[in-house]
Design a protein around this motif. Structure first.
Motif, PDB file in Angstrom:
ATOM      1  N   GLY A  40       0.896  -1.360  -0.063  1.00 47.38           N
ATOM      2  CA  GLY A  40      -0.042  -0.105  -0.017  1.00 47.38           C
ATOM      3  C   GLY A  40       0.867   1.254  -0.011  1.00 47.38           C
ATOM      4  N   SER A  44      -0.735   4.079   4.629  1.00 47.72           N
ATOM      5  CA  SER A  44      -1.900   3.351   4.433  1.00 47.72           C
ATOM      6  C   SER A  44      -2.248   2.087   5.662  1.00 47.72           C
ATOM      7  CB  SER A  44      -1.919   2.446   3.108  1.00 47.72           C
ATOM      8  OG  SER A  44      -0.734   1.703   3.359  1.00 47.72           O
ATOM      9  N   ILE A 214      -3.779  -5.550   0.116  1.00 48.08           N
ATOM     10  CA  ILE A 214      -3.572  -4.363  -0.301  1.00 48.08           C
ATOM     11  C   ILE A 214      -4.224  -3.309   0.609  1.00 48.08           C
ATOM     12  CG2 ILE A 214      -3.929  -2.619  -2.236  1.00 48.08           C
ATOM     13  CD1 ILE A 214      -3.699  -5.137  -4.146  1.00 48.08           C
ATOM     14  N   LYS A 216      -5.451   0.534   1.863  1.00 51.19           N
ATOM     15  CA  LYS A 216      -5.673   1.997   1.528  1.00 51.19           C
ATOM     16  C   LYS A 216      -6.436   2.604   2.572  1.00 51.19           C
ATOM     17  CE  LYS A 216      -8.186   4.840  -1.412  1.00 51.19           C
ATOM     18  NZ  LYS A 216      -9.465   5.041  -2.698  1.00 51.19           N
ATOM     19  N   ALA A 221      -8.306  -2.861   1.039  1.00 51.75           N
ATOM     20  CA  ALA A 221      -9.027  -2.749  -0.221  1.00 51.75           C
ATOM     21  C   ALA A 221      -9.047  -4.002  -0.989  1.00 51.75           C
ATOM     22  CB  ALA A 221      -8.050  -1.665  -1.245  1.00 51.75           C
ATOM     23  N   THR A 246      -5.938   1.355  -5.360  1.00 53.08           N
ATOM     24  CA  THR A 246      -5.244   2.388  -4.387  1.00 53.08           C
ATOM     25  C   THR A 246      -5.271   3.920  -4.902  1.00 53.08           C
ATOM     26  OG1 THR A 246      -2.987   2.176  -5.201  1.00 53.08           O
ATOM     27  CG2 THR A 246      -3.864   0.760  -3.327  1.00 53.08           C
TER      28      THR A 246
END
Length: 252
Positions: A40, A44, A214, A216, A221, A246
């Motif tokens: 990220g 994040s 991932i 965000k 995310a 992102t």
């Protein structure tokens, strides 16, 4: 195994009396004998997750569990010292004592984990072999190249043979040949351990990780294999999927 279950962590800022969440409702699992990538943008929430996995701080809500070599589940909040026995941590900045030799530092690390006698000898011998440190044992740490310094950082994380390994930007500042060497080391270690890898280098995530998480703005995310994330986003590649997930204004 490392498992986050509805993990949330908040901080109070100097300009607000209200607690602001750094990460919120994070749930994912790092399986044994695998590498899970945590990726990220800066800010994040990756560092908050890494610190919590190392028992440097605790959840405001939710739980974090790890399993040891005996397969038993440990709640990091309730048993932080026991959890630390099963965690090896490689920080982004090595912060190694410059005037110690490599050999002296390994003996020091062994003593921190109460290793002595034959157990100490065997543990040091194993990390020297695993991290290919044979040629630099009598060198002072300040004389080591960046690559050897990173190998030594891995050695200190492995000296007590933890079941779980947490790597924070292990490729930072390395040249291409050093990156290849560290990648091969991670591949070998992941055959036996649960590895959580935080990095900005997407190609290394694709190469090493069986699953990606991932981040965000403090939330997950997406999570899944590379193929699953590409399919979820209808993107032509993993890099394109990452950018789509992102970018500003994108939805979880």
């Amino acid at each position: 195994m490392i498992e986050f279950s509805d993990f949330s962590k908040s901080y109070k800022t100097s300009f607000s009396k209200k607690s602001l969440f750094s990460v919120e409702n994070i749930s994912f699992k790092v399986e044994d004998s695998s590498v899970t990538g945590l990726i990220g943008a800066n800010g994040s929430g990756k560092t908050t997750i890494i610190k919590a996995a190392c028992a440097f701080h605790y959840p405001d809500r939710g739980s974090i569990y790890i399993t040891g070599k005996d397969g038993k589940k440990i709640d990091i909040t309730l048993q932080p010292e026991k959890a630390m026995e099963e965690i090896g941590y490689v920080p982004e900045k090595t912060l190694l004592p410059p005037d110690m030799t490599v050999k002296e530092f390994l003996h020091y690390c062994a003593s921190l984990h109460s290793l002595c006698g034959e157990q100490e000898t065997n543990s040091i011998k194993k990390v020297i072999s695993d991290c290919s440190l044979e040629d630099v044992l009598d060198k002072k740490i300040k004389q080591l190249s960046k690559g050897y310094g990173q190998r030594l950082s891995f050695a200190q994380a492995l000296i007590h043979n933890p079941q779980n390994l947490i790597l924070d930007e292990p490729f930072s500042g390395l040249d291409p040949s050093q990156i290849i060497s560290i990648r091969k080391l991670i591949e070998r270690l992941s055959a036996e351990k649960a590895v959580l890898l935080s990095t900005h280098i997407l190609s290394e995530v694709s190469s090493l990780c069986s699953k990606m998480c991932i981040m965000k703005l403090g939330q997950l995310a997406a999570t899944g294999t590379e193929a699953q994330i590409i399919e979820q986003t209808s993107a032509p590649s993993f890099e394109a999927a990452f950018l789509k997930l992102t970018e500003k204004g994108s939805q979880k």
